[in-house]
Design a protein around this motif. Structure first.
Motif, PDB file in Angstrom:
ATOM      1  N   LYS A  94       0.838  -1.207   0.000  1.00 26.48           N
ATOM      2  CA  LYS A  94       0.000   0.000   0.000  1.00 26.48           C
ATOM      3  C   LYS A  94       0.871   1.254   0.000  1.00 26.48           C
ATOM      4  O   LYS A  94       2.027   1.234   0.428  1.00 26.48           O
ATOM      5  CB  LYS A  94      -0.895   0.025   1.245  1.00 26.48           C
ATOM      6  CG  LYS A  94      -1.777  -1.182   1.428  1.00 26.48           C
ATOM      7  CD  LYS A  94      -2.904  -1.209   0.422  1.00 26.48           C
ATOM      8  CE  LYS A  94      -3.869  -2.352   0.694  1.00 26.48           C
ATOM      9  NZ  LYS A  94      -3.209  -3.677   0.779  1.00 26.48           N
ATOM     10  N   LYS A  95       0.255   2.336  -0.460  1.00 29.09           N
ATOM     11  CA  LYS A  95       0.902   3.639  -0.353  1.00 29.09           C
ATOM     12  C   LYS A  95       0.959   4.011   1.125  1.00 29.09           C
ATOM     13  O   LYS A  95      -0.018   3.862   1.861  1.00 29.09           O
ATOM     14  CB  LYS A  95       0.068   4.656  -1.125  1.00 29.09           C
ATOM     15  CG  LYS A  95       0.563   6.079  -0.995  1.00 29.09           C
ATOM     16  CD  LYS A  95      -0.304   7.031  -1.810  1.00 29.09           C
ATOM     17  CE  LYS A  95       0.067   8.459  -1.493  1.00 29.09           C
ATOM     18  NZ  LYS A  95      -0.669   9.410  -2.304  1.00 29.09           N
TER      19      LYS A  95
ATOM     20  N   LYS B  18      -5.573   3.029   0.634  1.00 27.55           N
ATOM     21  CA  LYS B  18      -6.155   2.221  -0.424  1.00 27.55           C
ATOM     22  C   LYS B  18      -7.348   2.994  -0.980  1.00 27.55           C
ATOM     23  O   LYS B  18      -8.180   3.478  -0.201  1.00 27.55           O
ATOM     24  CB  LYS B  18      -6.608   0.872   0.175  1.00 27.55           C
ATOM     25  CG  LYS B  18      -7.032  -0.161  -0.847  1.00 27.55           C
ATOM     26  CD  LYS B  18      -7.389  -1.453  -0.105  1.00 27.55           C
ATOM     27  CE  LYS B  18      -8.322  -2.302  -0.905  1.00 27.55           C
ATOM     28  NZ  LYS B  18      -8.837  -3.422  -0.102  1.00 27.55           N
ATOM     29  N   ASP B  19      -7.412   3.157  -2.272  1.00 25.94           N
ATOM     30  CA  ASP B  19      -8.493   3.925  -2.917  1.00 25.94           C
ATOM     31  C   ASP B  19      -8.617   5.323  -2.303  1.00 25.94           C
ATOM     32  O   ASP B  19      -9.705   5.827  -2.047  1.00 25.94           O
ATOM     33  CB  ASP B  19      -9.846   3.212  -2.768  1.00 25.94           C
ATOM     34  CG  ASP B  19      -9.799   1.804  -3.336  1.00 25.94           C
ATOM     35  OD1 ASP B  19      -9.034   1.601  -4.313  1.00 25.94           O
ATOM     36  OD2 ASP B  19     -10.489   0.915  -2.803  1.00 25.94           O
ATOM     37  N   ASN B  20      -7.471   5.939  -2.040  1.00 25.90           N
ATOM     38  CA  ASN B  20      -7.418   7.277  -1.447  1.00 25.90           C
ATOM     39  C   ASN B  20      -8.111   7.371  -0.083  1.00 25.90           C
ATOM     40  O   ASN B  20      -8.547   8.430   0.339  1.00 25.90           O
ATOM     41  CB  ASN B  20      -8.017   8.317  -2.405  1.00 25.90           C
ATOM     42  CG  ASN B  20      -7.130   9.558  -2.470  1.00 25.90           C
ATOM     43  OD1 ASN B  20      -5.900   9.459  -2.385  1.00 25.90           O
ATOM     44  ND2 ASN B  20      -7.741  10.715  -2.612  1.00 25.90           N
TER      45      ASN B  20
ATOM     46  N   ALA C 250      -1.682   3.291   5.871  1.00 22.85           N
ATOM     47  CA  ALA C 250      -1.682   2.604   4.580  1.00 22.85           C
ATOM     48  C   ALA C 250      -2.917   3.095   3.820  1.00 22.85           C
ATOM     49  O   ALA C 250      -4.022   3.125   4.381  1.00 22.85           O
ATOM     50  CB  ALA C 250      -1.754   1.103   4.784  1.00 22.85           C
TER      51      ALA C 250
ATOM     52  N   HIS D   4      -6.660   2.751   5.014  1.00 25.17           N
ATOM     53  CA  HIS D   4      -6.927   1.318   5.066  1.00 25.17           C
ATOM     54  C   HIS D   4      -6.411   0.724   6.382  1.00 25.17           C
ATOM     55  O   HIS D   4      -6.995  -0.190   6.945  1.00 25.17           O
ATOM     56  CB  HIS D   4      -6.240   0.652   3.869  1.00 25.17           C
ATOM     57  CG  HIS D   4      -6.321  -0.851   3.881  1.00 25.17           C
ATOM     58  ND1 HIS D   4      -7.519  -1.520   3.718  1.00 25.17           N
ATOM     59  CD2 HIS D   4      -5.361  -1.803   4.053  1.00 25.17           C
ATOM     60  CE1 HIS D   4      -7.280  -2.830   3.776  1.00 25.17           C
ATOM     61  NE2 HIS D   4      -5.983  -3.023   3.989  1.00 25.17           N
TER      62      HIS D   4
END
Lengths: 692, 280
Positions: free
Chosen positions: A147-148, A269-271, A267, A274
């Motif tokens: 993840k980002k 996820k989809d901006n 983390a 998460h």
């Protein structure tokens, strides 16, 4: 019957305003002696030799050799000696008491104490972890892979309770009974500590609460230390002795709010968020004491008022050679809510999402899982409160206007909660609160160990009982707790007094009501945990609290562009505290708490230099005056909790928690920079502006 | 044990000063703190003390054509209430301490204490205040700037007493004092600034700039001020960077428990900028 929230005059207004109330320093038995504390002059090392001056007749040294029982102060974690024997672990650690009839002689004598030390290198870095906690939720660490990641660090500093009345006791021997009258929050904490230090039977120790001039958590565990010291002196000397700190001594050696550092990692996820990982460190000072419990409350609050599915949470208490830190209104929550409120805002900005939209999306809803997989069971009024907050403060319009580069104005909003009562099964396993009501003819006496330290317990409890019985408040008696008279209803801490103890008193009162026709009788009740509350302290799993109080603060500020000074123009506050037992008392708590929380965020500076607290008096430690505070608009919401009296939840700590993040965010907008630590002083603002 | 003297009048006071070695106490608001001891013990004076706060001769305020004269034992509160005390001084006093302190503290005490953070000193330096100093045989007049020699260092002989603070009557287009304290009242300055100017025909005829708590005593440089006289407001505004560079070496603050030197220096310069930017 009148709504119980309708305010009445506090029952102790008159005695306090007229000066008749008896504080510890007002109690002067004949032949009273004074105690001065001999303290270490080094930060870390060993005592090689102590040479006391020749003592005139009637003067005494009291030290570790005089302790009949254990040389350890009983708190939650027992690692603080009553008097140190050899090891010095922080500057001004207590070594002995000098006791005698004349303060002038004592101050000369204390200068004549010669101590030879073997100095050692003190530790100030946060590397000696003495408590480590970890827990996961959902996928834990695994949720981060691939993840980002966005991460930031946040820091908070000391805060001093700054109660008006410094710490103190007066003690005397009543036959074989060691009796202490003190400025305290927890009579039974002191009693248990003294029993252990003296190795005495419970019957031979009596603790009485004097009128308390403010406490804010500072008189939770610290009084146990000096209570034990004084008890040891009483056993040896057998004359009345007064041990009261001067302001500087109090500020140099008593417990303060733990400085903290939080590393947050999200983390994405989809901006959206998460998963969240937190690495939390707090500075325990030289002893652990309550620090582990403070840390655990902080960790449980790690997600703030938001629901986050996956968590990887760790925390440490670090031991350093500094003054031990301890209880302070909020107890770990102010540190954590500052950090998480800033992080969520910063995260939204990093992701290019409107912070309001971002936050509303993850705001806790009824039925959500808590960070520890408990459940928010009761209705959550936050959406309604936030809506009202934005409306009355004109939040959105101001937010847009103050975005102008040269506005030097800002508006900030914080969302927060406070878990009411002891964490987890503490109420059931450790405290086991008992309350007693004594009915005699047309009078009822409340026998509990809860202390009125200015927060209005005497008034609100008498009102509670009078209201249920539909009798005059004059028919209800409530004296300052005396352990010979009252059962152990637990300490006056953790926003538990009205909700837990008041809940028990209400149940007992219902029974009194049924039996009202009987002339004389006693009713006792013991705490029973709601059956749905289950908590595993080791694993941080389950319902950490039976109920939550909620809050929203909005704060508007202006920053001087030449001096970087912050002026707070206005605040709006919204609190769900279940039900106010007395509206004015709650507003007093709310506005006082906010002032203390705002000041924590921008004004109150305390630091140490090589273990020495630098702000040692009220000249250098800056708390707000009336001129520094703003008009405060405060709204209370009713949201009854089934086990609280009339639905009341915790009040005392909630209002301190949101001040710092609200003011920090308002300052962020005013200076167009991100804030990562409190207090946001003019010096820090200058640094932020200069460094871009 | 220390002796405490409570003279009936100024003559007796000067006689005591001539004969005994004493510390002088006017309002006592600093002396009590500096000599504090445990609650319930007497004040921890280390020297014999002389109280002057009951001497009515030192409690008057009056004026002539050129000066306002303020008695050494007149309280700050009374100065604030006076019609003839300079406006700048009254505004400065309003920023000092708390109402309770101002009720008893004195201007001469603030001067005698000679703290780098003494707020009144900044405005008094700016106005070229003088002192009347008396001993049993002598009366002298000295400029405040020559009287204060450093941190808590003053040129007062052991037989001398400050009897008056003498302030020239001045006309300014604008004059103000700005205190930068850690909070809005009842606090010791981190630093402070006073600025004043007069213009005629759009040209500066008088300009005065003083800083407090950024050096051992008040910073004011008359030579630099002279260099600004005769300039137009626009010219001054145009040379603002040069002006700040002139003052830069004079501003040498310290780190302490109240603030740090970087902040003090930066803000001192900012306040100078603010002053120049707002000239009209």
């Amino acid at each position: 019957m009148k709504d119980i929230s309708t305010s009445i005059n506090k029952v102790d207004n008159e005695e306090k305003i007229s000066g008749q109330a008896k504080y510890v320093a007002d109690i002067k038995p004949e032949g009273m002696l004074y105690a001065f504390t001999v303290r270490a002059k080094i930060v870390k090392g060993k005592i090689l030799n102590i040479e006391y001056p020749l003592l005139p007749e009637g003067y005494f040294v009291v030290d570790y050799r005089d302790i009949p029982g254990q040389n350890i102060v009983k708190v939650i974690f027992n690692d603080m000696p009553v008097f140190t024997e050899k090891e010095i672990t922080y500057l001004y650690e207590p070594i002995a008491l000098l006791v005698g009839p004349d303060k002038n002689v004592l101050s000369k004598l204390i200068e004549g104490v010669h101590i030879v030390y073997q100095e050692e290198e003190p530790l100030f870095d946060w590397i000696d972890s003495v408590v480590h906690y970890h827990f996961d939720k959902g996928e834990g660490k695994r949720a981060f892979s691939g993840k980002k990641i966005i991460e930031f660090n946040y820091e908070t500093s000391y805060q001093e309770q700054a109660y008006i009345e410094p710490q103190g006791f007066i003690g005397y021997m009543d036959g074989e009974k060691t009796t202490l009258i003190g400025s305290i929050q927890c009579p039974y904490y002191v009693k248990k500590a003294v029993v252990q230090a003296l190795g005495e039977s419970e019957d031979n120790v009596r603790i009485i609460q004097a009128t308390v001039g403010g406490a804010f958590g500072g008189k939770e565990e610290f009084p146990s230390l000096i209570g034990c010291q004084l008890a040891v002196a009483l056993k040896k000397i057998r004359k009345p002795i007064q041990l009261i700190y001067e302001r500087e001594e109090d500020m140099l050696v008593t417990t303060k709010r733990h400085p903290s550092r939080v590393h947050f990692k999200a983390a994405i996820k989809d901006n959206k968020i998460h998963a969240l990982s937190a690495d939390v460190g707090i500075d325990g000072g030289a002893n652990i004491g309550l620090s582990g419990v403070v840390l655990s409350r902080a960790l449980i609050a790690c997600t703030g008022a938001y629901t986050i599915e996956n968590l990887d949470i760790s925390g440490d208490v670090f031991r350093t050679n500094t003054v031990p830190n301890g209880a302070f209104r909020g107890f770990g929550a102010p540190q954590m809510f500052f950090a998480i409120e800033m992080f969520i805002e910063h995260l939204a900005l990093e992701l290019g999402v409107d912070p309001l939209v971002f936050k509303k999306d993850i705001l806790v809803k009824q039925g959500d899982y808590t960070s520890t997989m408990g459940i928010f069971r009761d209705p959550v009024l936050m959406p309604e409160m936030i809506c009202k907050a934005m409306e009355v403060s004109n939040y959105q319009e101001k937010r847009i206007n103050y975005d102008a580069l040269d506005s030097y104005k800002g508006i900030g909003m914080s969302w927060f909660f406070h878990g009411c009562g002891f964490t987890g099964s503490g109420e059931k396993n450790i405290i086991k609160a008992k309350v007693r009501l004594k009915k005699e003819f047309d009078k009822v006496e409340i026998l509990i160990a809860a202390v009125d330290m200015g927060q209005g317990v005497k008034t609100s409890f008498r009102k509670l009982v009078a209201n249920i019985l539909d009798i005059d408040i004059e028919q209800v008696i409530f004296n300052n707790p005396d352990t010979d008279a009252v059962p152990d209803s637990g300490p006056t801490v953790a926003s538990r007094t009205m909700m837990i103890v008041g809940g028990l008193v209400a149940r007992a009162t219902e029974e009194v009501k049924k039996r009202w026709a009987e002339e004389k009788f006693i009713v006792e009740k013991e705490y029973e945990q709601p059956s749905y509350i289950k908590y595993d302290e080791e694993k941080f799993k389950g319902d950490a609290y039976p109920a939550y109080s909620w809050g929203v603060n909005v704060v508007e500020v202006e920053v001087d562009k030449f001096t970087y000074q912050v002026k707070i123009n206005k605040s709006w506050s919204f609190y769900d505290i279940g039900k106010a037992i007395d509206e004015r008392i709650v507003i007093g708590q709310a506005d006082g708490g906010l002032a203390q929380g705002l000041a924590y965020g921008y004004l109150e500076v305390m630091n140490h230099k090589q273990g020495q607290i630098m702000q040692k008096n009220m000249t250098d430690y800056i708390i707000p005056t009336a001129m520094d505070m703003c008009p405060m608009e405060t709204y209370l919401y009713e949201n009854p909790y089934a086990y609280g009296p009339y639905g009341a939840k915790g009040v005392g700590e909630l209002s301190l928690i949101g001040g710092a993040p609200a003011v920090a965010k308002a300052i962020e907008q005013a200076i167009k920079r991100r804030v990562f630590k409190i207090p946001v002083t003019p010096e820090y603002i200058m640094e932020l502006i200069k460094n871009g | 044990m220390v002796e405490a003297y409570l003279p009936k009048d100024l003559d007796e006071c000067l006689k005591i000063l001539n004969e005994k070695k004493v510390k002088i106490i006017a309002g006592g608001t600093d002396m009590l703190i500096q000599n504090r001891s445990h609650t319930g013990m007497s004040i921890g004076y280390r020297n014999d003390v002389l109280y002057i706060n009951n001497l009515n001769e030192l409690k008057n305020i009056y004026e002539d054509d050129a000066f306002v004269y303020i008695g050494a034992a007149l309280s700050l509160e009374k100065i604030m209430e006076s019609d003839i005390a300079p406006k700048l001084l009254k505004e400065t006093i309003l920023e000092m301490a708390s109402p309770a302190i101002r009720h008893t503290a004195t201007l001469a005490g603030n001067i005698g204490n000679a703290s780098p953070a003494g707020d009144s000193l900044v405005s008094l330096y700016l106005m070229d205040a003088e002192l009347e100093i008396r001993s049993i045989n002598n009366t002298r007049r000295v400029f405040l700037k020559d009287f204060i020699k450093g941190v808590r260092k003053i040129t007062l002989e052991s037989d001398e007493l400050i009897t008056k603070v003498i302030i020239p009557k001045l006309m300014f287009e604008k004059a103000y004092f700005k205190k930068v304290g850690p909070r809005l009242s009842d606090a010791i300055s981190k630093l402070s600034f006073a600025g004043a100017y007069q213009i005629y025909n759009n040209k500066i005829t008088d300009i005065r700039i003083a800083f407090g708590a950024v050096n051992v005593t008040v910073v004011r440089d008359r030579l630099l001020e002279k260099k600004m006289i005769g300039k137009t407001i626009e010219e001054l505004k145009g040379m603002i960077d040069l002006l700040t560079s002139w003052y830069d070496p004079l501003i040498v603050p310290i780190d302490d428990q109240r603030s740090n030197k970087v902040y003090r220096k930066e803000v001192a310069i900012n306040l100078l900028r603010e002053f120049i930017e707002n000239l009209i």
